[in-house]
Structures are given as C-alpha cells and as structure tokens.
Design a protein around this motif. Structure first.
Motif, PDB file in Angstrom:
ATOM      1  N   THR A  27       0.538  -1.210   0.012  1.00 22.98           N
ATOM      2  CA  THR A  27       0.034  -0.082   0.006  1.00 22.98           C
ATOM      3  C   THR A  27       0.876   1.351   0.030  1.00 22.98           C
ATOM      4  O   THR A  27       1.839   1.276   0.717  1.00 22.98           O
ATOM      5  CB  THR A  27      -0.814   0.047   1.239  1.00 22.98           C
ATOM      6  OG1 THR A  27      -1.724  -1.202   1.163  1.00 22.98           O
ATOM      7  CG2 THR A  27      -1.973   1.245   1.196  1.00 22.98           C
ATOM      8  N   GLN A  32      -5.164   4.046   1.225  1.00 27.69           N
ATOM      9  CA  GLN A  32      -5.646   2.782   1.810  1.00 27.69           C
ATOM     10  C   GLN A  32      -6.669   2.286   0.417  1.00 27.69           C
ATOM     11  O   GLN A  32      -7.084   3.223  -0.317  1.00 27.69           O
ATOM     12  CB  GLN A  32      -6.625   3.075   2.841  1.00 27.69           C
ATOM     13  CG  GLN A  32      -7.917   3.695   2.621  1.00 27.69           C
ATOM     14  CD  GLN A  32      -9.063   3.876   3.747  1.00 27.69           C
ATOM     15  OE1 GLN A  32      -8.246   4.556   4.828  1.00 27.69           O
ATOM     16  NE2 GLN A  32      -9.701   3.105   4.116  1.00 27.69           N
ATOM     17  N   TYR A  72      -7.282   3.015  -4.895  1.00 27.27           N
ATOM     18  CA  TYR A  72      -6.893   3.713  -3.464  1.00 27.27           C
ATOM     19  C   TYR A  72      -7.189   5.204  -3.287  1.00 27.27           C
ATOM     20  O   TYR A  72      -7.437   5.906  -4.223  1.00 27.27           O
ATOM     21  CB  TYR A  72      -5.315   3.661  -3.367  1.00 27.27           C
ATOM     22  CG  TYR A  72      -4.545   2.295  -3.500  1.00 27.27           C
ATOM     23  CD1 TYR A  72      -4.600   1.748  -2.309  1.00 27.27           C
ATOM     24  CD2 TYR A  72      -4.310   1.721  -4.583  1.00 27.27           C
ATOM     25  CE1 TYR A  72      -3.660   0.371  -2.157  1.00 27.27           C
ATOM     26  CE2 TYR A  72      -3.729   0.280  -4.551  1.00 27.27           C
ATOM     27  CZ  TYR A  72      -3.289  -0.165  -3.624  1.00 27.27           C
ATOM     28  OH  TYR A  72      -2.955  -1.524  -3.536  1.00 27.27           O
TER      29      TYR A  72
END
Length: 137
Positions: A27, A32, A72
C-alpha cells in the motif's frame, strides 16, 4: 484524491495453470485500498486488507494474462512516496514467486508544496508570499 493501479500476471509454464496463487500488494504511503473495487474483481477469490498491504487470493493464474484493478483513496498527505512491493507466489509452494516494486511517478515527484495548500503548510505560505512580493515589488 483516488489513484488506480492495474496488476497483470500470467503463469509462465505453458499448457498448465498455477493452482491457488497469492498476490501481496503493498500500500502506497498515505493511501488505503477501496474494497468495493476488489468486490467487483471476479478473478479474486478473496482478499485481506492489512495495514501496509492487501493480500489477494486466486483459484489459479493461467498462461493467458490475468489482470486486477485496484483503487486507492488518499487518507493522508504524503510527498515523495516510495516504491512498494508486489509479490505473487504459489499458495502451496511459496518458493515459486515473483517480486517487483511499483510506484506512481506523479506521486513520487510531488514535493510538500505540491500536495499542501498554502493555508495548511507554513513553509509553502512563506515561499509563496516571498515569491509574490518579489514579482510585484
């Protein structure tokens, strides 16, 4: 700000499939994963979101290309993000693996003042005020 990546894999031994496979996707700092996008990926059998990576499980990886799109969401302002790992391996024989690193050049090249507004970043306020004074004065 949302960003997307497309991960494509193929099993290199011809005329066969991998069996159960796992992809561990790092990530990017300050982001996130948006899990609703993963829910739509029919190739992904299941997934686990951890603090610094997302683990994707596949029934198999075929000799033809298998691709997954991940989205994301930015949750923190981070400048000059570093590359993160992508590891794909056989569930039953983890020694059969491929590891690479990826980053988004646009994010990697951004400095602090590129991601902060002048109201929230003191060094950027100072630079902007100083430059504006020099131009107008």
């Amino acid at each position: 700000m949302n960003v997307g990546i497309k991960i494509c894999m193929e099993y290199l031994l011809r005329n066969t499939t991998s069996g159960v496979a796992v992809a561990e996707v790092g990530t990017l700092s300050g982001f996130q994963p948006i899990t609703s996008y993963l829910d739509k990926q029919h190739q992904v059998r299941r997934y686990e979101v951890e603090k610094r990576r997302t683990v994707l499980y596949f029934d198999r990886i075929q000799a033809s290309r298998t691709c997954v799109t991940m989205e994301y969401r930015r949750i923190q302002l981070v400048a000059r993000t570093a590359a993160v790992p992508l590891r794909v391996y056989s569930y039953y024989d983890p020694r059969q693996e491929v590891i690479t690193y990826f980053q988004l050049p646009k994010l990697n090249n951004m400095g602090v003042c590129d991601i902060c507004t002048t109201q929230t970043c003191y060094p950027c306020q100072k630079r902007t005020s100083h430059n504006a004074g020099g131009i107008l004065g």
